[in-house]
Design a protein around this motif. Sequence first.
Motif: not given
Length: 70
Positions: A49-52, A54-56, A62-69
């Motif tokens: 559960e913790k790993k899931a 962290e991955q999410a 990553g999506h936020k960084k892509a949207d910011d660019s």
Amino acid sequence: MAGSWGCPHEVNDRCTKINNLPCNPGMKGCELAGRYRFVDESKNERYWEKKAREQAAAEQAGHKKADDSR
């Protein structure tokens, strides 16, 4: 003696952290639960559960960084 680990909460095979229950590494409330993987897969639910989570969170970042660019 081979390498071993001793829990500071275990006294006379009892967990002083969890209501003096019999020590069972990985049980709910154990400080090891979710931090380490155990051979007994039934004790690994919190780890996965913790790993899931962290991955999410990493994917969300990553999506936020892509949207910011844009």
